[in-house]
Design a protein around this motif. Structure first.
Motif, PDB file in Angstrom:
ATOM      1  N   THR A   1      32.091  22.623  25.384  1.00  0.00           N
ATOM      2  CA  THR A   1      33.743  23.594  25.317  1.00  0.00           C
ATOM      3  C   THR A   1      33.283  23.406  27.452  1.00  0.00           C
ATOM      4  OG1 THR A   1      33.674  25.211  25.314  1.00  0.00           O
ATOM      5  CG2 THR A   1      34.930  23.522  23.586  1.00  0.00           C
TER       6      THR A   1
ATOM      7  N   ILE B   1      41.113  24.281  28.309  1.00  0.00           N
ATOM      8  CA  ILE B   1      39.665  23.283  27.270  1.00  0.00           C
ATOM      9  C   ILE B   1      40.289  21.535  28.433  1.00  0.00           C
ATOM     10  CG2 ILE B   1      38.312  22.470  25.782  1.00  0.00           C
ATOM     11  CD1 ILE B   1      39.104  25.500  24.288  1.00  0.00           C
TER      12      ILE B   1
ATOM     13  N   ILE C   1      34.466  18.348  26.084  1.00  0.00           N
ATOM     14  CA  ILE C   1      34.124  18.483  24.319  1.00  0.00           C
ATOM     15  C   ILE C   1      32.866  17.823  24.794  1.00  0.00           C
ATOM     16  CG2 ILE C   1      34.332  18.955  22.400  1.00  0.00           C
ATOM     17  CD1 ILE C   1      37.065  19.420  22.055  1.00  0.00           C
TER      18      ILE C   1
END
Length: 144
Positions: free
Chosen positions: A55, A62, A65
């Motif tokens: 991440t 965030i 990914i």
């Protein structure tokens, strides 16, 4: 069971309906024991059965990914370099005798069990054996 395709509208509705659960699930992927900082980003690694999940966040959100194969993360050259260390503990010497594939599997299992931690910068500590190495931030590969 009949296999149906899903329209974009149905998919978007599903995501909107379960957004809170999805946000919580994604947030749970952040591994505070294995974080590296590059520029203004933080990379957190979570070690799953088949891949490492990375991440990318900016302290609060965030943003990305990425899935990283163990093959690219733990290269054969890296395994050979570790196997050539003169200070290998007895258990790792036994794995060395079994060959590079078994040695690599031992490394992957230890990552999955949380037996590695980041030490700041790009340094990694294998806590069971007090062996240190580093992460190449550009290639996302381990190095001695």
């Amino acid at each position: 069971m009949k296999q149906l395709s899903v329209s974009k509208n149905a998919f978007d509705s599903y995501v909107n309906y379960f957004k809170r659960n999805i946000d919580m699930e994604i947030s749970s992927l952040y591994n505070e024991n294995f974080v590296f900082t590059t520029n203004d980003k933080h990379l957190s690694f979570t070690f799953l059965d088949e891949v490492a999940l990375v991440t990318v966040n900016n302290s609060e959100i965030i943003e990305e990914i990425t899935l990283l194969s163990y093959e690219s993360f733990i290269t054969d050259n890296f395994i050979k370099e570790i196997m050539n260390l003169t200070c290998l503990p007895p258990r790792l010497k036994r794995y060395k005798k079994m060959g590079t594939i078994r040695f690599k599997q031992e490394l992957i299992e230890n990552f999955q069990l949380g037996n590695f931690c980041s030490e700041g910068g790009n340094k990694i500590l294998w806590t069971d054996y007090n062996i240190r190495f580093k992460l190449n931030n550009n290639s996302m590969r381990l190095e001695i």
